[in-house]
Design an enzyme around this catalytic site. Structure first.
Site, mmCIF file in Angstrom:
data_model
loop_
_atom_site.group_PDB
_atom_site.id
_atom_site.type_symbol
_atom_site.label_atom_id
_atom_site.label_comp_id
_atom_site.label_asym_id
_atom_site.label_seq_id
_atom_site.Cartn_x
_atom_site.Cartn_y
_atom_site.Cartn_z
ATOM 1 N N TYR A 114 -20.230 -12.195 -12.658
ATOM 2 C CA TYR A 114 -21.224 -10.574 -12.932
ATOM 3 C C TYR A 114 -22.361 -10.847 -11.788
ATOM 4 O O TYR A 114 -22.038 -10.468 -10.951
ATOM 5 C CB TYR A 114 -21.120 -9.910 -13.474
ATOM 6 C CG TYR A 114 -21.062 -8.638 -13.255
ATOM 7 C CD1 TYR A 114 -20.313 -7.899 -12.484
ATOM 8 C CD2 TYR A 114 -22.365 -8.290 -13.650
ATOM 9 C CE1 TYR A 114 -19.981 -6.515 -12.093
ATOM 10 C CE2 TYR A 114 -22.962 -6.812 -13.529
ATOM 11 C CZ TYR A 114 -22.138 -6.352 -12.168
ATOM 12 O OH TYR A 114 -22.374 -4.679 -11.976
ATOM 13 N N GLU A 115 -23.449 -12.230 -11.703
ATOM 14 C CA GLU A 115 -24.166 -11.417 -11.482
ATOM 15 C C GLU A 115 -24.544 -13.001 -10.157
ATOM 16 O O GLU A 115 -25.527 -13.428 -9.793
ATOM 17 C CB GLU A 115 -25.574 -12.657 -12.763
ATOM 18 C CG GLU A 115 -25.840 -11.125 -13.166
ATOM 19 C CD GLU A 115 -27.352 -10.619 -14.215
ATOM 20 O OE1 GLU A 115 -27.762 -12.523 -14.304
ATOM 21 O OE2 GLU A 115 -27.825 -9.975 -14.805
ATOM 22 N N GLU B 234 -32.588 -10.245 -23.109
ATOM 23 C CA GLU B 234 -32.253 -11.229 -22.158
ATOM 24 C C GLU B 234 -30.728 -11.122 -21.265
ATOM 25 O O GLU B 234 -30.555 -11.541 -20.081
ATOM 26 C CB GLU B 234 -32.112 -12.765 -22.694
ATOM 27 C CG GLU B 234 -32.268 -14.029 -21.552
ATOM 28 C CD GLU B 234 -33.128 -14.370 -21.323
ATOM 29 O OE1 GLU B 234 -34.567 -13.859 -20.799
ATOM 30 O OE2 GLU B 234 -32.540 -14.993 -20.159
ATOM 31 N N GLY C 129 -17.491 1.528 -18.718
ATOM 32 C CA GLY C 129 -17.032 3.559 -18.812
ATOM 33 C C GLY C 129 -16.342 4.177 -19.623
ATOM 34 O O GLY C 129 -16.013 5.376 -20.071
ATOM 35 N N GLN C 130 -16.291 3.033 -21.428
ATOM 36 C CA GLN C 130 -16.006 3.564 -22.503
ATOM 37 C C GLN C 130 -17.274 3.723 -23.871
ATOM 38 O O GLN C 130 -17.134 3.741 -24.564
ATOM 39 C CB GLN C 130 -15.003 2.148 -23.489
ATOM 40 C CG GLN C 130 -14.085 2.214 -22.375
ATOM 41 C CD GLN C 130 -12.764 2.221 -22.509
ATOM 42 O OE1 GLN C 130 -11.727 2.461 -23.439
ATOM 43 N NE2 GLN C 130 -12.645 0.241 -21.677
ATOM 44 N N ILE D 260 -19.480 1.688 -24.103
ATOM 45 C CA ILE D 260 -19.551 0.344 -25.469
ATOM 46 C C ILE D 260 -21.570 -0.866 -24.277
ATOM 47 O O ILE D 260 -22.270 -0.982 -25.378
ATOM 48 C CB ILE D 260 -19.149 -1.014 -24.345
ATOM 49 C CG1 ILE D 260 -17.329 -0.772 -24.784
ATOM 50 C CG2 ILE D 260 -19.752 -2.291 -24.829
ATOM 51 C CD1 ILE D 260 -16.763 -1.756 -24.565
ATOM 52 N N GLY D 261 -21.490 -0.616 -23.373
ATOM 53 C CA GLY D 261 -22.650 -0.657 -22.556
ATOM 54 C C GLY D 261 -24.145 0.381 -23.605
ATOM 55 O O GLY D 261 -24.795 -0.428 -23.927
ATOM 56 N N ASN E 136 -28.419 -3.858 -8.298
ATOM 57 C CA ASN E 136 -27.641 -3.141 -9.676
ATOM 58 C C ASN E 136 -27.742 -1.859 -9.412
ATOM 59 O O ASN E 136 -28.201 -1.462 -10.633
ATOM 60 C CB ASN E 136 -27.489 -4.299 -10.594
ATOM 61 C CG ASN E 136 -26.253 -3.619 -11.731
ATOM 62 O OD1 ASN E 136 -25.799 -3.763 -11.084
ATOM 63 N ND2 ASN E 136 -25.798 -4.864 -12.679
ATOM 64 N N TYR F 81 -29.440 2.218 -17.180
ATOM 65 C CA TYR F 81 -30.965 2.544 -18.002
ATOM 66 C C TYR F 81 -31.819 3.769 -17.138
ATOM 67 O O TYR F 81 -32.113 4.002 -19.153
ATOM 68 C CB TYR F 81 -31.663 1.195 -17.246
ATOM 69 C CG TYR F 81 -31.305 0.027 -17.142
ATOM 70 C CD1 TYR F 81 -30.070 -0.614 -18.795
ATOM 71 C CD2 TYR F 81 -30.550 -1.043 -16.698
ATOM 72 C CE1 TYR F 81 -29.124 -1.636 -18.737
ATOM 73 C CE2 TYR F 81 -30.272 -1.905 -17.073
ATOM 74 C CZ TYR F 81 -29.112 -2.373 -17.838
ATOM 75 O OH TYR F 81 -28.205 -3.342 -18.022
#
Lengths: 164, 164
Positions: free
Chosen positions: A27-28, A85, A95-96, A98-99, A126, A133
């Site tokens: 992804y990064e 990290e 979108g649910q 989790i993060g 990003n 955040y």
């Protein structure tokens, strides 16, 4: 009941962690950057002197994301802190919440362990992550450059003292 | 023989460390930022689970500077690294190789302990420090923003999960 379940990673989770770490690197935009092996993570995360902690998020019983962190230290505050990290949620499962659940868990850990702050880095392109955040109360710490010496050859060069 | 002597900080060095930490804060234009106490540093640096390591540099028998660091971890490399939190040499004792000796010592420690890199931050206005670090082989890691959640109130807010 929330379909999201968080649990502290254990030795048997190393294959799952490695899969998630590789997905994060992809992804990064650095899919070839992960040279860490199963043995590395087992030794460094689950031996007598763990170098990191990790939490795995499951959604309806399936591994959906993770956080991986260690302690840092502020000599000005005189308190340890948490350095995050890695934070990652599989793209198709976003979108649910989790993060957000993983970050809430991390903040709870920081409070429980007397840590004064949580630090991490985000890629400057990003924008969605940065907005996310900031919505949770994080702020960009500006005014500092990040410096690095990487690799044995560079470390050996730095290890030489000219006057000795 | 070099008049510079490095030694790993021990419990009895906490007053010296605190003096040096305060001198560093003063130099970084934040003289009131140090709220750390003697008890904090003793507990966090010299207890059963040390949160940091420190090295004191002496010049002709007098404390002249210090480095203070802890381990970080790269999940991509699968190796720990060293994060240099503080590096400081008393302003009146600069130009004699003390900072360089402290960084050489740190690189030696990194190599001896299988660490893949050394990371730190530098104030963006400190051009002489940046040039010094680059002369030793350090490079600026660009493309990342540093994020932080600081303080119990902000941590408590982040600790709340909206969906629970």
């Amino acid at each position: 009941m929330s379909p999201i379940r968080l649990r502290r990673a254990e030795r048997g989770d190393v294959p799952t962690l490695l899969t998630l770490i590789r997905a994060l690197a992809n992804y990064e935009r650095a899919p070839d950057a992960v040279i860490a092996t199963h043995a590395d993570l087992l030794r460094d995360g689950f031996g007598p002197e763990p170098r990191f902690r990790a939490t795995i998020a499951e959604l309806n019983g399936t591994s959906a994301g993770f956080s991986l962190w260690f302690y840092n230290y502020s000599t000005w505050l005189g308190r340890p802190g948490i350095y995050l990290e890695d934070l990652f949620v599989m793209p198709e499962l976003r979108g649910q919440g989790i993060g957000r659940a993983l970050l809430a868990d991390l903040a709870q850990t920081a409070l429980a362990e007397g840590c004064g702050r949580v630090d991490w880095q985000v890629l400057d392109w990003n924008e969605s992550a940065i907005a996310f955040y900031e919505s949770l109360g994080a702020r960009r710490t500006q005014g500092w450059f990040n410096m690095r010496v990487q690799g044995d050859e560079s470390l050996r060069r730095m290890a030489q003292r000219s006057e000795s």
